[in-house]
Design a protein around this motif. Structure first.
Motif, PDB file in Angstrom:
ATOM      1  N   SER A 226       0.842  -1.193   0.000  1.00 52.85           N
ATOM      2  CA  SER A 226       0.000   0.000   0.000  1.00 52.85           C
ATOM      3  C   SER A 226       0.879   1.246   0.000  1.00 52.85           C
ATOM      4  O   SER A 226       2.076   1.173   0.282  1.00 52.85           O
ATOM      5  CB  SER A 226      -0.888   0.005   1.249  1.00 52.85           C
ATOM      6  N   THR A 227       0.269   2.363  -0.296  1.00 52.17           N
ATOM      7  CA  THR A 227       0.877   3.683  -0.113  1.00 52.17           C
ATOM      8  C   THR A 227      -0.079   4.447   0.781  1.00 52.17           C
ATOM      9  O   THR A 227      -1.287   4.378   0.602  1.00 52.17           O
ATOM     10  CB  THR A 227       1.040   4.422  -1.454  1.00 52.17           C
ATOM     11  N   ASP A 228       0.454   5.162   1.751  1.00 52.91           N
ATOM     12  CA  ASP A 228      -0.405   5.911   2.658  1.00 52.91           C
ATOM     13  C   ASP A 228       0.344   7.148   3.125  1.00 52.91           C
ATOM     14  O   ASP A 228       1.551   7.279   2.932  1.00 52.91           O
ATOM     15  CB  ASP A 228      -0.817   5.049   3.846  1.00 52.91           C
TER      16      ASP A 228
ATOM     17  N   LYS B  66       2.280  -2.129  10.629  1.00 51.97           N
ATOM     18  CA  LYS B  66       1.926  -3.318  11.411  1.00 51.97           C
ATOM     19  C   LYS B  66       0.543  -3.827  11.042  1.00 51.97           C
ATOM     20  O   LYS B  66       0.324  -5.037  10.955  1.00 51.97           O
ATOM     21  CB  LYS B  66       2.030  -3.015  12.906  1.00 51.97           C
ATOM     22  N   GLU B  67      -0.409  -2.915  10.813  1.00 56.12           N
ATOM     23  CA  GLU B  67      -1.754  -3.313  10.389  1.00 56.12           C
ATOM     24  C   GLU B  67      -1.706  -4.102   9.083  1.00 56.12           C
ATOM     25  O   GLU B  67      -2.452  -5.061   8.897  1.00 56.12           O
ATOM     26  CB  GLU B  67      -2.640  -2.085  10.157  1.00 56.12           C
ATOM     27  N   LEU B  68      -0.824  -3.673   8.180  1.00 55.40           N
ATOM     28  CA  LEU B  68      -0.722  -4.299   6.857  1.00 55.40           C
ATOM     29  C   LEU B  68       0.179  -5.529   6.837  1.00 55.40           C
ATOM     30  O   LEU B  68       0.226  -6.242   5.844  1.00 55.40           O
ATOM     31  CB  LEU B  68      -0.192  -3.278   5.842  1.00 55.40           C
ATOM     32  N   GLY B  69       0.944  -5.749   7.905  1.00 54.30           N
ATOM     33  CA  GLY B  69       1.913  -6.825   7.922  1.00 54.30           C
ATOM     34  C   GLY B  69       3.159  -6.506   7.118  1.00 54.30           C
ATOM     35  O   GLY B  69       3.856  -7.402   6.637  1.00 54.30           O
ATOM     36  N   ALA B  70       3.473  -5.226   6.992  1.00 51.75           N
ATOM     37  CA  ALA B  70       4.633  -4.780   6.216  1.00 51.75           C
ATOM     38  C   ALA B  70       5.916  -4.905   7.035  1.00 51.75           C
ATOM     39  O   ALA B  70       5.896  -4.774   8.261  1.00 51.75           O
ATOM     40  CB  ALA B  70       4.454  -3.335   5.772  1.00 51.75           C
ATOM     41  N   ASP B  71       7.021  -5.168   6.318  1.00 55.39           N
ATOM     42  CA  ASP B  71       8.343  -5.195   6.950  1.00 55.39           C
ATOM     43  C   ASP B  71       8.931  -3.803   7.061  1.00 55.39           C
ATOM     44  O   ASP B  71       9.767  -3.547   7.923  1.00 55.39           O
ATOM     45  CB  ASP B  71       9.317  -6.045   6.119  1.00 55.39           C
TER      46      ASP B  71
ATOM     47  N   VAL C  64       3.887  18.067  10.622  1.00 52.98           N
ATOM     48  CA  VAL C  64       4.729  17.270   9.737  1.00 52.98           C
ATOM     49  C   VAL C  64       3.811  16.300   9.001  1.00 52.98           C
ATOM     50  O   VAL C  64       2.966  15.649   9.622  1.00 52.98           O
ATOM     51  CB  VAL C  64       5.798  16.479  10.525  1.00 52.98           C
ATOM     52  N   ALA C  65       3.979  16.225   7.685  1.00 57.45           N
ATOM     53  CA  ALA C  65       3.208  15.287   6.869  1.00 57.45           C
ATOM     54  C   ALA C  65       4.191  14.383   6.132  1.00 57.45           C
ATOM     55  O   ALA C  65       5.144  14.874   5.514  1.00 57.45           O
ATOM     56  CB  ALA C  65       2.331  16.040   5.877  1.00 57.45           C
ATOM     57  N   LEU C  66       3.969  13.072   6.229  1.00 56.37           N
ATOM     58  CA  LEU C  66       4.830  12.091   5.569  1.00 56.37           C
ATOM     59  C   LEU C  66       3.986  11.141   4.736  1.00 56.37           C
ATOM     60  O   LEU C  66       2.834  10.878   5.059  1.00 56.37           O
ATOM     61  CB  LEU C  66       5.624  11.290   6.618  1.00 56.37           C
ATOM     62  N   LYS C  67       4.615  10.625   3.689  1.00 55.38           N
ATOM     63  CA  LYS C  67       3.973   9.664   2.796  1.00 55.38           C
ATOM     64  C   LYS C  67       4.976   8.580   2.492  1.00 55.38           C
ATOM     65  O   LYS C  67       6.175   8.860   2.349  1.00 55.38           O
ATOM     66  CB  LYS C  67       3.564  10.389   1.508  1.00 55.38           C
ATOM     67  N   GLY C  68       4.527   7.328   2.410  1.00 59.58           N
ATOM     68  CA  GLY C  68       5.453   6.238   2.110  1.00 59.58           C
ATOM     69  C   GLY C  68       4.754   5.020   1.557  1.00 59.58           C
ATOM     70  O   GLY C  68       3.520   4.918   1.580  1.00 59.58           O
ATOM     71  N   ASP C  69       5.568   4.109   1.059  1.00 58.83           N
ATOM     72  CA  ASP C  69       5.092   2.832   0.524  1.00 58.83           C
ATOM     73  C   ASP C  69       5.345   1.744   1.573  1.00 58.83           C
ATOM     74  O   ASP C  69       6.452   1.645   2.118  1.00 58.83           O
ATOM     75  CB  ASP C  69       5.831   2.472  -0.768  1.00 58.83           C
ATOM     76  N   PHE C  70       4.353   0.906   1.800  1.00 54.75           N
ATOM     77  CA  PHE C  70       4.444  -0.182   2.766  1.00 54.75           C
ATOM     78  C   PHE C  70       4.750  -1.454   1.995  1.00 54.75           C
ATOM     79  O   PHE C  70       4.021  -1.812   1.075  1.00 54.75           O
ATOM     80  CB  PHE C  70       3.145  -0.302   3.553  1.00 54.75           C
TER      81      PHE C  70
END
Length: 151
Positions: free
Chosen positions: A70-72, A105-110, A141-147
């Motif tokens: 995901s991206t969030d 953690k919700e997504l199970g991402a590393d 502060v606003a951040l965006k990333g790929d999980f």
């Protein structure tokens, strides 16, 4: 001064105060570029984030990615009253990082990779700095990333 004039003066004073209170205020919005390393060293950020989720900023090299989940994005604010701009920014940064971690953690991402500053949906990518906006009362502060999951 007679009572009628005194009442009129008080009424005019209250009316002027009410108009001044509703007039648009000039809000301070100072853009700051601050070092990631300093933010990670402040507020016990390293220990609070732990190492269950890895974070990679900008174009930092990552292990081989098996799957993008995901991206969030997150936008976090803190009260800046009585704090230096740097202290308030570091608090807002940590809050944003904790939100990214919780989503991972919700997504199970590393990991969260390609993390960029995303204030008002304007991306700013850096491996060493983050963008913070400091105001008279609030700092954000606003951040965006790929999980992702690694191989």
């Amino acid at each position: 001064m007679n009572k009628t004039l005194l009442n009129a003066a008080v009424t005019v004073s209250f009316a002027a105060a009410a108009i001044a209170a509703t007039a648009p205020a000039q809000a301070r919005d100072t853009k700051l570029m601050l070092p990631l390393a300093a933010a990670m060293a402040d507020n016990d950020a390293q220990n609070r984030l732990g190492d269950s989720v890895k974070f990679y900023f900008g174009t930092q090299k990552t292990p081989k990615i098996a799957q993008k989940l995901s991206t969030d994005q997150t936008s976090q604010k803190t009260n800046s009253f009585g704090k230096t701009a740097e202290k308030a920014c570091n608090w807002a940064f940590l809050s944003a990082m904790l939100r990214l971690q919780a989503r991972a953690k919700e997504l199970g991402a590393d990991a969260v990779v390609n993390i960029v500053s995303n204030y008002k949906n304007v991306e700013m990518s850096s491996e060493t700095e983050f963008e913070c906006h400091d105001g008279a009362m609030m700092t954000g502060v606003a951040l965006k990333g790929d999980f992702v999951k690694f191989k």
